[in-house]
Design an enzyme around this catalytic site. Structure first.
Site, PDB file in Angstrom:
ATOM      1  N   CYS A 286      -3.067  23.953  31.162  1.00  0.00           N
ATOM      2  CA  CYS A 286      -2.492  23.875  29.809  1.00  0.00           C
ATOM      3  C   CYS A 286      -1.232  24.729  29.665  1.00  0.00           C
ATOM      4  O   CYS A 286      -0.489  24.567  28.705  1.00  0.00           O
ATOM      5  CB  CYS A 286      -3.529  24.286  28.768  1.00  0.00           C
ATOM      6  SG  CYS A 286      -4.965  23.217  28.770  1.00  0.00           S
TER       7      CYS A 286
ATOM      8  N   ASN B 248      -6.475  18.348  22.264  1.00  0.00           N
ATOM      9  CA  ASN B 248      -5.817  19.147  23.299  1.00  0.00           C
ATOM     10  C   ASN B 248      -5.382  18.225  24.437  1.00  0.00           C
ATOM     11  O   ASN B 248      -6.213  17.731  25.189  1.00  0.00           O
ATOM     12  CB  ASN B 248      -6.822  20.208  23.782  1.00  0.00           C
ATOM     13  CG  ASN B 248      -6.266  21.088  24.885  1.00  0.00           C
ATOM     14  OD1 ASN B 248      -5.241  20.781  25.486  1.00  0.00           O
ATOM     15  ND2 ASN B 248      -6.964  22.176  25.166  1.00  0.00           N
TER      16      ASN B 248
ATOM     17  N   HIS C  41       0.194  26.269  22.263  1.00  0.00           N
ATOM     18  CA  HIS C  41      -0.625  25.234  22.896  1.00  0.00           C
ATOM     19  C   HIS C  41      -1.698  24.799  21.898  1.00  0.00           C
ATOM     20  O   HIS C  41      -2.410  25.637  21.331  1.00  0.00           O
ATOM     21  CB  HIS C  41      -1.254  25.808  24.164  1.00  0.00           C
ATOM     22  CG  HIS C  41      -2.334  24.963  24.737  1.00  0.00           C
ATOM     23  ND1 HIS C  41      -2.187  23.608  24.947  1.00  0.00           N
ATOM     24  CD2 HIS C  41      -3.597  25.274  25.146  1.00  0.00           C
ATOM     25  CE1 HIS C  41      -3.318  23.130  25.454  1.00  0.00           C
ATOM     26  NE2 HIS C  41      -4.183  24.112  25.576  1.00  0.00           N
TER      27      HIS C  41
HETATM   28  O1  UT7 Z   1      -6.736  24.646  26.795  1.00  0.00           O
HETATM   29  C1  UT7 Z   1      -7.817  25.510  26.661  1.00  0.00           C
HETATM   30  C2  UT7 Z   1      -9.034  24.672  26.488  1.00  0.00           C
HETATM   31  N1  UT7 Z   1     -10.189  25.317  25.981  1.00  0.00           N
HETATM   32  C3  UT7 Z   1     -10.309  25.839  24.746  1.00  0.00           C
HETATM   33  O2  UT7 Z   1      -9.419  25.907  23.959  1.00  0.00           O
HETATM   34  C4  UT7 Z   1     -11.682  26.293  24.362  1.00  0.00           C
HETATM   35  C5  UT7 Z   1     -11.696  27.504  23.475  1.00  0.00           C
HETATM   36  N2  UT7 Z   1     -12.990  27.581  22.816  1.00  0.00           N
HETATM   37  C6  UT7 Z   1     -13.241  26.923  21.660  1.00  0.00           C
HETATM   38  O3  UT7 Z   1     -12.362  26.279  21.129  1.00  0.00           O
HETATM   39  C7  UT7 Z   1     -14.618  27.035  21.061  1.00  0.00           C
HETATM   40  O4  UT7 Z   1     -15.378  27.968  21.799  1.00  0.00           O
HETATM   41  C8  UT7 Z   1     -15.366  25.658  21.045  1.00  0.00           C
HETATM   42  C9  UT7 Z   1     -14.709  24.737  20.036  1.00  0.00           C
HETATM   43  C10 UT7 Z   1     -15.380  25.012  22.421  1.00  0.00           C
HETATM   44  C11 UT7 Z   1     -16.818  25.877  20.616  1.00  0.00           C
HETATM   45  O5  UT7 Z   1     -16.848  26.529  19.328  1.00  0.00           O
HETATM   46  P1  UT7 Z   1     -17.839  27.732  19.087  1.00  0.00           P
HETATM   47  O6  UT7 Z   1     -17.664  28.153  17.685  1.00  0.00           O
HETATM   48  O7  UT7 Z   1     -17.566  28.755  20.161  1.00  0.00           O
HETATM   49  O8  UT7 Z   1     -19.246  27.063  19.262  1.00  0.00           O
HETATM   50  P2  UT7 Z   1     -20.427  27.455  20.251  1.00  0.00           P
HETATM   51  O9  UT7 Z   1     -20.112  27.088  21.645  1.00  0.00           O
HETATM   52  O10 UT7 Z   1     -20.834  28.873  19.957  1.00  0.00           O
HETATM   53  O11 UT7 Z   1     -21.580  26.520  19.739  1.00  0.00           O
HETATM   54  C12 UT7 Z   1     -22.160  26.672  18.438  1.00  0.00           C
HETATM   55  C13 UT7 Z   1     -23.208  25.606  18.243  1.00  0.00           C
HETATM   56  C14 UT7 Z   1     -24.209  25.491  19.402  1.00  0.00           C
HETATM   57  O12 UT7 Z   1     -25.466  25.182  18.869  1.00  0.00           O
HETATM   58  P3  UT7 Z   1     -26.595  26.323  18.720  1.00  0.00           P
HETATM   59  O13 UT7 Z   1     -26.819  26.846  20.103  1.00  0.00           O
HETATM   60  O14 UT7 Z   1     -26.019  27.366  17.805  1.00  0.00           O
HETATM   61  O15 UT7 Z   1     -27.761  25.587  18.144  1.00  0.00           O
HETATM   62  C15 UT7 Z   1     -23.713  24.299  20.178  1.00  0.00           C
HETATM   63  O16 UT7 Z   1     -24.726  23.648  20.890  1.00  0.00           O
HETATM   64  O17 UT7 Z   1     -22.578  24.327  18.130  1.00  0.00           O
HETATM   65  C16 UT7 Z   1     -23.179  23.411  19.069  1.00  0.00           C
HETATM   66  N3  UT7 Z   1     -22.155  22.484  19.505  1.00  0.00           N
HETATM   67  C17 UT7 Z   1     -21.883  21.328  18.872  1.00  0.00           C
HETATM   68  N4  UT7 Z   1     -22.433  20.746  17.796  1.00  0.00           N
HETATM   69  C18 UT7 Z   1     -21.912  19.570  17.394  1.00  0.00           C
HETATM   70  C19 UT7 Z   1     -21.311  22.615  20.563  1.00  0.00           C
HETATM   71  N5  UT7 Z   1     -20.482  21.559  20.628  1.00  0.00           N
HETATM   72  C20 UT7 Z   1     -20.833  20.745  19.597  1.00  0.00           C
HETATM   73  C21 UT7 Z   1     -20.339  19.505  19.123  1.00  0.00           C
HETATM   74  N6  UT7 Z   1     -20.903  18.967  18.040  1.00  0.00           N
HETATM   75  N7  UT7 Z   1     -19.321  18.872  19.748  1.00  0.00           N
END
Ligand code: UT7
Length: 344
Positions: free
Chosen positions: A124, A297, A267
Site C-alpha cells: 500500500c 482500500n 492511503h
Molecule cells: O493497507 C493497510 C490494510 N489494513 C488495514 O488498514 C487494517 C487496519 N485495521 C482496521 O482497519 C481494523 O482493525 C478492522 C477494520 C480490520 C477491524 O476493526 P476492529 O474495530 O479492529 O474490529 P475487531 O477486529 O476488533 O473485531 C470486532 C468484532 C469481532 O467480533 P467479537 O470478537 O467482538 O465478537 C469480529 O469478529 O467485529 C467482528 N467482525 C465483523 N463483524 C461484522 C470482524 N469483521 C467483521 C465484519 N462484519 N466484516
C-alpha cells in the site's frame, strides 16, 4: 563526449513538478449489503468501522494492465505530453498480471517507446515509494518525464470467506505525470520513507509452501500464493502511531505548520485512521481527502485515485499544498509534501 562533472552538478537544481493525473476502476461494483450475501457482515458494521460503502472488482474482460493503461493515458492527456517524450513508466503494484512485471505491457499500450518501464513493489506504500523513486531520476537530470502508476487487484488475493479482510479491499489504478523543471518553485518539496520487516508478519500475501515431485530426490516449490493474512488491530495501531510520526518529521524539517496544509492525502485504508491523523495535527476533516465510501482500500492505487478525483472535481487547485502518507505491508510507510502544479 567527455565527462563534465560541472554540467552534472548544475542539473541537480531540477525541481519535480506534478503536471497530470488519471485514474481508472473496474465496472463491477460490490456494495456492503451484497457482500453480506457471501459472509456474515452488514453495511452498518463495515461503514462504522471503516467508512467503506462499496468496492470495485475486476471482472471478465478487464485486466490490471488495462486499468493501469487507462489511468496513465488520462494523466498523459492532462499533462499534454507526447508519449514518445516519456522517459520512465514506473508501475507500483503487488498484483501484476505478469510476475515478471507488467509495466512494459503498459508502456507498449501507451506507445511510450522511448521509456524504460518496470514494476516496484511496496504494497500500500507502493505509489509513494514509486513517486519518490521516479523523482530521483528527475532531480539528478538523468530523466525529464516520468509516469508513476499505482495499481492493484487485491480481489484476486483475499479470502472471500474471511469477513475480517474481504470487506476492506477493492481494485483500481491511478497515475501521475511528473516532470523535471529548472525553476525556483518546488513541486515535490520533501519526503520520508521507512520499512520495518520485524513487523512484517502483521500483513502478508505469502507464497504457499507446497512442494511437488520433480525427479527422484528432487522437488520444486509450486508457484502459488496463500490469501491475504492480516492482524487488523496491529496494522491499525501501527498506522495511527507511525503515520503522524513520519508526517511530523516531514513537516518539522520543511518548517511547515500543519495549518498551512491545504489537503491531507492519506492511503485510504480506514476512515478512523484518517480522522485520527487529522486529529493529531488539529486539521479539520474538510481538508482530509477521502473516497473510501466508493472504493475501499485499493492498495497502491488509493493515493493517485484520490488525488485525480480531487483535481478533476476542482477541489485540489494548482499551487495547493498537500501532505501525503502511504502505509501498509512490509511493514512500510512514507510521506511526501508537494504542491499540485497542473499542466504547463
Ligand atoms: O493497507 C493497510 C490494510 N489494513 C488495514 O488498514 C487494517 C487496519 N485495521 C482496521 O482497519 C481494523 O482493525 C478492522 C477494520 C480490520 C477491524 O476493526 P476492529 O474495530 O479492529 O474490529 P475487531 O477486529 O476488533 O473485531 C470486532 C468484532 C469481532 O467480533 P467479537 O470478537 O467482538 O465478537 C469480529 O469478529 O467485529 C467482528 N467482525 C465483523 N463483524 C461484522 C470482524 N469483521 C467483521 C465484519 N462484519 N466484516
Amino acid at each position: 563526449m567527455s565527462y563534465c562533472p560541472l554540467a552534472q552538478t548544475a542539473k541537480i537544481t531540477n525541481q519535480v513538478i506534478l503536471v497530470g493525473s488519471g485514474c481508472a476502476y473496474p465496472n463491477q461494483r460490490l456494495t456492503n449489503t451484497q457482500l453480506g450475501l457471501r459472509v456474515d457482515t452488514n453495511d452498518s458494521w463495515i461503514r462504522s468501522r471503516t467508512g467503506i460503502g462499496a468496492r470495485r472488482i475486476i471482472g471478465p474482460g478487464e485486466t490490471l494492465t488495462d486499468l493501469s493503461y487507462k489511468a496513465a493515458s488520462a494523466a498523459i492527456e492532462m499533462a499534454g505530453w507526447d508519449p514518445q517524450s516519456i522517459d520512465l513508466v514506473l508501475l507500483a503494484t503487488s498484483t501484476p498480471d505478469d510476475l515478471f512485471g507488467s509495466a512494459p505491457a503498459v508502456q507498449t499500450k501507451l506507445n511510450a517507446n522511448n521509456s524504460v518501464a518496470f514494476d516496484l513493489t511496496a504494497a500500500c506504500s507502493g505509489f509513494l515509494f514509486a513517486l519518490i523513486t521516479a523523482s530521483q531520476f528527475l532531480r539528478t537530470g538523468s530523466m525529464r518525464r516520468a509516469l508513476v502508476i499505482g495499481a492493484d487487484q487485491l480481489s484476486s488475493w483475499v479470502n472471500w470467506d474471511d469477513r475480517r479482510t474481504c470487506v476492506l479491499f477493492g481494485d483500481g489504478a491511478g497515475a501521475v505525470a511528473i516532470e523535471a523543471k529548472e525553476t525556483s518553485e518546488k513541486g515535490l518539496i520533501d519526503f520520508e520513507l521507512r520499512s520495518d520487516g520485524r513487523r512484517g508478519n502483521y500483513l502478508n500475501l505469502n507464497k504457499t509452501k507446497d512442494f511437488s515431485h520433480l525427479i527422484e530426490n528432487s522437488s520444486y516449490q509450486t508457484g502459488s500464493f496463500s490469501p491475504i493474512e492480516m492482524n487488523g488491530q496491529e496494522v491499525y495501531k501501527f498506522a495511527v502511531k507511525e503515520v503522524p510520526a513520519i508526517l511530523q518529521t516531514l513537516l518539522r524539517k520543511t518548517n511547515t505548520d500543519p495549518q498551512m496544509l491545504d489537503w491531507l492525502l492519506l492511503h485510504q485504508a480506514n476512515q478512523r485512521i484518517l480522522n485520527a491523523v487529522a486529529d493529531r495535527f488539529k486539521i479539520s476533516y474538510e481538508k482530509v481527502l477521502t473516497n473510501l465510501a466508493d472504493y475501499g482500500n485499493t492498495s497502491a492505487a488509493t493515493i493517485p485515485i484520490m488525488l485525480d478525483e480531487a483535481i478533476r472535481s476542482g477541489r485540489v487547485k494548482p499551487g495547493d499544498l498537500i501532505a501525503s502518507s502511504g502505509f501498509g505491508a512490509g511493514l512500510s510507510w512514507g510521506a511526501a509534501l508537494f504542491r499540485w502544479h497542473g499542466p504547463n
